[in-house]
Design an enzyme around this catalytic site. Sequence first.
Site, PDB file in Angstrom:
ATOM      1  N   TYR A  29       0.849  -1.202   0.000  1.00 26.67           N
ATOM      2  CA  TYR A  29       0.000   0.000   0.000  1.00 26.67           C
ATOM      3  C   TYR A  29       0.881   1.248   0.000  1.00 26.67           C
ATOM      4  O   TYR A  29       0.638   2.209  -0.730  1.00 26.67           O
ATOM      5  CB  TYR A  29      -0.935   0.005   1.215  1.00 26.67           C
ATOM      6  CG  TYR A  29      -1.663   1.327   1.346  1.00 26.67           C
ATOM      7  CD1 TYR A  29      -2.574   1.726   0.374  1.00 26.67           C
ATOM      8  CD2 TYR A  29      -1.393   2.192   2.403  1.00 26.67           C
ATOM      9  CE1 TYR A  29      -3.212   2.959   0.456  1.00 26.67           C
ATOM     10  CE2 TYR A  29      -2.023   3.424   2.492  1.00 26.67           C
ATOM     11  CZ  TYR A  29      -2.924   3.807   1.520  1.00 26.67           C
ATOM     12  OH  TYR A  29      -3.544   5.029   1.596  1.00 26.67           O
ATOM     13  N   ALA A  84      -1.809   8.400   4.613  1.00 19.64           N
ATOM     14  CA  ALA A  84      -2.893   7.768   5.358  1.00 19.64           C
ATOM     15  C   ALA A  84      -2.374   6.622   6.241  1.00 19.64           C
ATOM     16  O   ALA A  84      -1.306   6.072   5.994  1.00 19.64           O
ATOM     17  CB  ALA A  84      -3.915   7.222   4.359  1.00 19.64           C
ATOM     18  N   SER A 111      -2.757  13.620   7.350  1.00 20.85           N
ATOM     19  CA  SER A 111      -3.777  13.139   6.411  1.00 20.85           C
ATOM     20  C   SER A 111      -5.167  13.108   7.048  1.00 20.85           C
ATOM     21  O   SER A 111      -5.324  12.797   8.234  1.00 20.85           O
ATOM     22  CB  SER A 111      -3.403  11.718   5.964  1.00 20.85           C
ATOM     23  OG  SER A 111      -4.488  11.121   5.287  1.00 20.85           O
ATOM     24  N   GLN A 132      -4.536  17.940   5.968  1.00 23.94           N
ATOM     25  CA  GLN A 132      -4.941  17.596   4.594  1.00 23.94           C
ATOM     26  C   GLN A 132      -6.408  17.183   4.611  1.00 23.94           C
ATOM     27  O   GLN A 132      -6.814  16.319   5.392  1.00 23.94           O
ATOM     28  CB  GLN A 132      -4.070  16.458   4.060  1.00 23.94           C
ATOM     29  CG  GLN A 132      -4.434  15.999   2.653  1.00 23.94           C
ATOM     30  CD  GLN A 132      -5.434  14.860   2.655  1.00 23.94           C
ATOM     31  OE1 GLN A 132      -5.352  13.977   3.520  1.00 23.94           O
ATOM     32  NE2 GLN A 132      -6.373  14.870   1.725  1.00 23.94           N
ATOM     33  N   TYR A 134      -9.843  15.719   2.684  1.00 23.14           N
ATOM     34  CA  TYR A 134     -10.678  15.155   1.624  1.00 23.14           C
ATOM     35  C   TYR A 134     -12.091  15.613   1.917  1.00 23.14           C
ATOM     36  O   TYR A 134     -12.522  15.632   3.080  1.00 23.14           O
ATOM     37  CB  TYR A 134     -10.619  13.623   1.634  1.00 23.14           C
ATOM     38  CG  TYR A 134      -9.351  13.039   1.050  1.00 23.14           C
ATOM     39  CD1 TYR A 134      -8.915  13.392  -0.222  1.00 23.14           C
ATOM     40  CD2 TYR A 134      -8.596  12.110   1.770  1.00 23.14           C
ATOM     41  CE1 TYR A 134      -7.755  12.849  -0.766  1.00 23.14           C
ATOM     42  CE2 TYR A 134      -7.436  11.555   1.233  1.00 23.14           C
ATOM     43  CZ  TYR A 134      -7.029  11.931  -0.032  1.00 23.14           C
ATOM     44  OH  TYR A 134      -5.891  11.398  -0.567  1.00 23.14           O
ATOM     45  N   THR A 160      -6.832  18.278  -1.032  1.00 29.89           N
ATOM     46  CA  THR A 160      -6.304  17.423  -2.097  1.00 29.89           C
ATOM     47  C   THR A 160      -7.303  17.360  -3.243  1.00 29.89           C
ATOM     48  O   THR A 160      -8.466  17.002  -3.042  1.00 29.89           O
ATOM     49  CB  THR A 160      -6.007  16.018  -1.538  1.00 29.89           C
ATOM     50  OG1 THR A 160      -5.001  16.174  -0.529  1.00 29.89           O
ATOM     51  CG2 THR A 160      -5.494  15.075  -2.615  1.00 29.89           C
ATOM     52  N   ARG A 169      -4.738   1.028  -8.659  1.00 27.71           N
ATOM     53  CA  ARG A 169      -3.571   0.513  -7.933  1.00 27.71           C
ATOM     54  C   ARG A 169      -3.649  -1.006  -7.812  1.00 27.71           C
ATOM     55  O   ARG A 169      -4.339  -1.545  -6.945  1.00 27.71           O
ATOM     56  CB  ARG A 169      -3.500   1.163  -6.547  1.00 27.71           C
ATOM     57  CG  ARG A 169      -3.516   2.685  -6.634  1.00 27.71           C
ATOM     58  CD  ARG A 169      -3.485   3.316  -5.257  1.00 27.71           C
ATOM     59  NE  ARG A 169      -3.751   4.761  -5.336  1.00 27.71           N
ATOM     60  CZ  ARG A 169      -4.002   5.521  -4.279  1.00 27.71           C
ATOM     61  NH1 ARG A 169      -4.014   4.988  -3.057  1.00 27.71           N
ATOM     62  NH2 ARG A 169      -4.222   6.808  -4.419  1.00 27.71           N
ATOM     63  N   LYS A 235      -3.626  20.905  -3.190  1.00 31.11           N
ATOM     64  CA  LYS A 235      -2.586  19.886  -3.424  1.00 31.11           C
ATOM     65  C   LYS A 235      -3.005  18.965  -4.568  1.00 31.11           C
ATOM     66  O   LYS A 235      -4.105  18.387  -4.536  1.00 31.11           O
ATOM     67  CB  LYS A 235      -2.386  19.057  -2.153  1.00 31.11           C
ATOM     68  CG  LYS A 235      -1.438  17.869  -2.313  1.00 31.11           C
ATOM     69  CD  LYS A 235      -1.177  17.200  -0.977  1.00 31.11           C
ATOM     70  CE  LYS A 235      -0.216  16.031  -1.099  1.00 31.11           C
ATOM     71  NZ  LYS A 235      -0.828  14.814  -1.624  1.00 31.11           N
ATOM     72  N   SER A 257       1.789  18.333  -7.311  1.00 34.56           N
ATOM     73  CA  SER A 257       1.867  16.947  -6.848  1.00 34.56           C
ATOM     74  C   SER A 257       1.091  16.053  -7.791  1.00 34.56           C
ATOM     75  O   SER A 257       0.059  16.463  -8.343  1.00 34.56           O
ATOM     76  CB  SER A 257       1.249  16.849  -5.439  1.00 34.56           C
ATOM     77  OG  SER A 257       1.170  15.500  -5.003  1.00 34.56           O
ATOM     78  N   HIS A 259       0.442  12.999  -6.460  1.00 36.98           N
ATOM     79  CA  HIS A 259       0.074  12.018  -5.440  1.00 36.98           C
ATOM     80  C   HIS A 259       1.110  10.886  -5.378  1.00 36.98           C
ATOM     81  O   HIS A 259       0.780   9.722  -5.158  1.00 36.98           O
ATOM     82  CB  HIS A 259      -1.317  11.452  -5.732  1.00 36.98           C
ATOM     83  CG  HIS A 259      -2.169  11.251  -4.507  1.00 36.98           C
ATOM     84  ND1 HIS A 259      -3.164  12.113  -4.142  1.00 36.98           N
ATOM     85  CD2 HIS A 259      -2.166  10.279  -3.560  1.00 36.98           C
ATOM     86  CE1 HIS A 259      -3.758  11.676  -3.039  1.00 36.98           C
ATOM     87  NE2 HIS A 259      -3.159  10.558  -2.659  1.00 36.98           N
ATOM     88  N   GLY A 291       6.907  14.531  -4.640  1.00 37.13           N
ATOM     89  CA  GLY A 291       6.991  13.427  -5.597  1.00 37.13           C
ATOM     90  C   GLY A 291       8.431  13.085  -5.923  1.00 37.13           C
ATOM     91  O   GLY A 291       9.088  13.789  -6.702  1.00 37.13           O
ATOM     92  N   ILE A 293      11.175  13.253  -4.156  1.00 39.64           N
ATOM     93  CA  ILE A 293      12.267  14.063  -3.585  1.00 39.64           C
ATOM     94  C   ILE A 293      12.986  13.206  -2.537  1.00 39.64           C
ATOM     95  O   ILE A 293      12.365  12.755  -1.569  1.00 39.64           O
ATOM     96  CB  ILE A 293      11.706  15.372  -2.985  1.00 39.64           C
ATOM     97  CG1 ILE A 293      11.127  16.218  -4.119  1.00 39.64           C
ATOM     98  CG2 ILE A 293      12.772  16.135  -2.212  1.00 39.64           C
ATOM     99  CD1 ILE A 293      10.298  17.398  -3.668  1.00 39.64           C
TER     100      ILE A 293
HETATM  101  C1  LIG Z   1       0.943   5.438   1.546  1.00 40.27           C
HETATM  102  C2  LIG Z   1       0.577   6.789   1.052  1.00 40.27           C
HETATM  103  C3  LIG Z   1      -0.576   7.392   1.511  1.00 40.27           C
HETATM  104  C4  LIG Z   1      -0.929   8.652   1.072  1.00 40.27           C
HETATM  105  N1  LIG Z   1      -2.034   9.242   1.590  1.00 40.27           N
HETATM  106  C5  LIG Z   1      -2.354  10.503   1.196  1.00 40.27           C
HETATM  107  C6  LIG Z   1      -3.458  11.162   1.791  1.00 40.27           C
HETATM  108  O1  LIG Z   1      -4.125  10.641   2.662  1.00 40.27           O
HETATM  109  N2  LIG Z   1      -3.744  12.410   1.340  1.00 40.27           N
HETATM  110  C7  LIG Z   1      -3.004  13.036   0.373  1.00 40.27           C
HETATM  111  O2  LIG Z   1      -3.296  14.173  -0.003  1.00 40.27           O
HETATM  112  N3  LIG Z   1      -1.929  12.430  -0.178  1.00 40.27           N
HETATM  113  C8  LIG Z   1      -1.589  11.199   0.217  1.00 40.27           C
HETATM  114  N4  LIG Z   1      -0.489  10.591  -0.322  1.00 40.27           N
HETATM  115  C9  LIG Z   1       0.357  11.328  -1.297  1.00 40.27           C
HETATM  116  C10 LIG Z   1       1.470  12.076  -0.557  1.00 40.27           C
HETATM  117  O3  LIG Z   1       0.952  13.111   0.231  1.00 40.27           O
HETATM  118  C11 LIG Z   1       2.511  12.685  -1.503  1.00 40.27           C
HETATM  119  O4  LIG Z   1       1.854  13.442  -2.491  1.00 40.27           O
HETATM  120  C12 LIG Z   1       3.421  11.662  -2.167  1.00 40.27           C
HETATM  121  O5  LIG Z   1       3.604  10.523  -1.365  1.00 40.27           O
HETATM  122  C13 LIG Z   1       4.779  12.319  -2.421  1.00 40.27           C
HETATM  123  O6  LIG Z   1       5.601  11.466  -3.108  1.00 40.27           O
HETATM  124  P1  LIG Z   1       6.802  10.612  -2.436  1.00 40.27           P
HETATM  125  O7  LIG Z   1       6.170   9.532  -1.635  1.00 40.27           O
HETATM  126  O8  LIG Z   1       7.497  10.106  -3.673  1.00 40.27           O
HETATM  127  O9  LIG Z   1       7.685  11.535  -1.627  1.00 40.27           O
HETATM  128  C14 LIG Z   1      -0.114   9.320   0.106  1.00 40.27           C
HETATM  129  C15 LIG Z   1       1.048   8.717  -0.345  1.00 40.27           C
HETATM  130  C16 LIG Z   1       1.406   7.466   0.118  1.00 40.27           C
HETATM  131  C17 LIG Z   1       2.694   6.854  -0.372  1.00 40.27           C
END
Ligand SMILES: Cc1cc2nc3c(=O)[nH]c(=O)nc-3n(C[C@H](O)[C@H](O)[C@H](O)COP(=O)(O)O)c2cc1C
Length: 364
Positions: A29, A84, A111, A132, A134, A160, A169, A235, A257, A259, A291, A293
């Site tokens: 996940y 999350a 989150s 953050q 939703y 977001t 996924r 975001k 972003s 995501h 993303g 970094i």
């Molecule tokens: C396991 C996981 C859960 C995430 N949950 C959320 C979330 O709840 N809300 C949200 O806006 N982005 C969520 N994201 C996206 C991250 O906030 C972020 O945009 C992204 O992970 C950045 O990339 P990186 O993991 O390569 O640093 C999630 C990402 C991951 C990997």
Amino acid sequence: MSVGDRPALSLADFERTAQPRLDPVAYHYYAGGADDERLLRENEAAWGRAALHPRVLRGVDAPSLDCTVLGCPLPMPVLVAPMAYQRMIHPDGEVAMAAGTSAVGGGLVLSSMSTTDMEEVAAASSGPVFFQLYVYDDPAIVRELVARVEAAGCQALVLTVDLPVVGNRHRDEVHQFTLREGMSIQCLTAEGPMPMPDEGESGLVTFFRRHLKRDLDWDDVAWLRSITRLPIVLKGVLRADDAARAVDAGASAICVSNHGGRQLDAAPATFDVLPAVVDAVAGRAEVWVDGGIRRGTDIVKAIAAGATCTLIGRPFAWALASDGADGVASAWAILRRELAIDLALCGCAGIDAISRDLLFPPQP
Ligand SMILES: Cc1cc2nc3c(=O)[nH]c(=O)nc-3n(C[C@H](O)[C@H](O)[C@H](O)COP(=O)(O)O)c2cc1C
């Protein structure tokens, strides 16, 4: 935090230590992306393709990493990205993430799908906490959440906007992703914790489909603007026209972003679109980026392209899974060390000295 018989040296070390500790549902996940995971790889690769064009003889000895984001002082231009269900990867979840981050006075984005109440996370944080959001189908739930966010002392709402539906996924379907018993989320639905998955989809998809507003549009941004005094960050913006519209709609910051490659696999890498978004915003709001970094040099490149701040996701999750708050603190220490070295090597005395001419090849 050690990797075998040596200390962790880079953020990449944490995934190696985390994976054997995690059950496959949780690991995949966190690790996964959408479709073929092209963008997951491409986000990192794009930072790697750019080079830095260093200045010499600038008399820089110990650069300052201090900066401010939405008026909040930060020890470096990095926030923990909202992720999350952190109690799925460590028993202390979001509280340990906050405690490890507080070791450097750092900031985080919590989150909506946190497995810990926001009030507890705010109490465990010495630095800024941004929430953050939703948007739920039921506006009463959103109003209640926003009121709690304000009362808890969070400093901004991060809306977001790149999740009208959950990305495709495969890893979550293979592993039938759903939350374990007792890991209820703080979101307020009559149904309580995440439901068991409907036939042929992950529990996440079932939850989002049943509870979140799927037809979110600019009117919702205006409505949100009208019900809170907090700054709003959008975001998940990747286009210059959307960024300009976000500023017109009252956003105080845009987070570029995709995501973390978990939504539209064919979207561009964030570094590749960052300069155009910065130019469209033209200083009217902050621009954040996330993303892929992973290094101090990536942070310098982001700031050089015009970002105010970067967000880092998975590496902090792997650090949390590896060693709780201590792991998170050690990830921050690695990043601080790298950024200080990189600023000195670029001839920058501080974050303010980073400018676009540091990017090579030169950007217009
Ligand atoms: C396991 C996981 C859960 C995430 N949950 C959320 C979330 O709840 N809300 C949200 O806006 N982005 C969520 N994201 C996206 C991250 O906030 C972020 O945009 C992204 O992970 C950045 O990339 P990186 O993991 O390569 O640093 C999630 C990402 C991951 C990997």
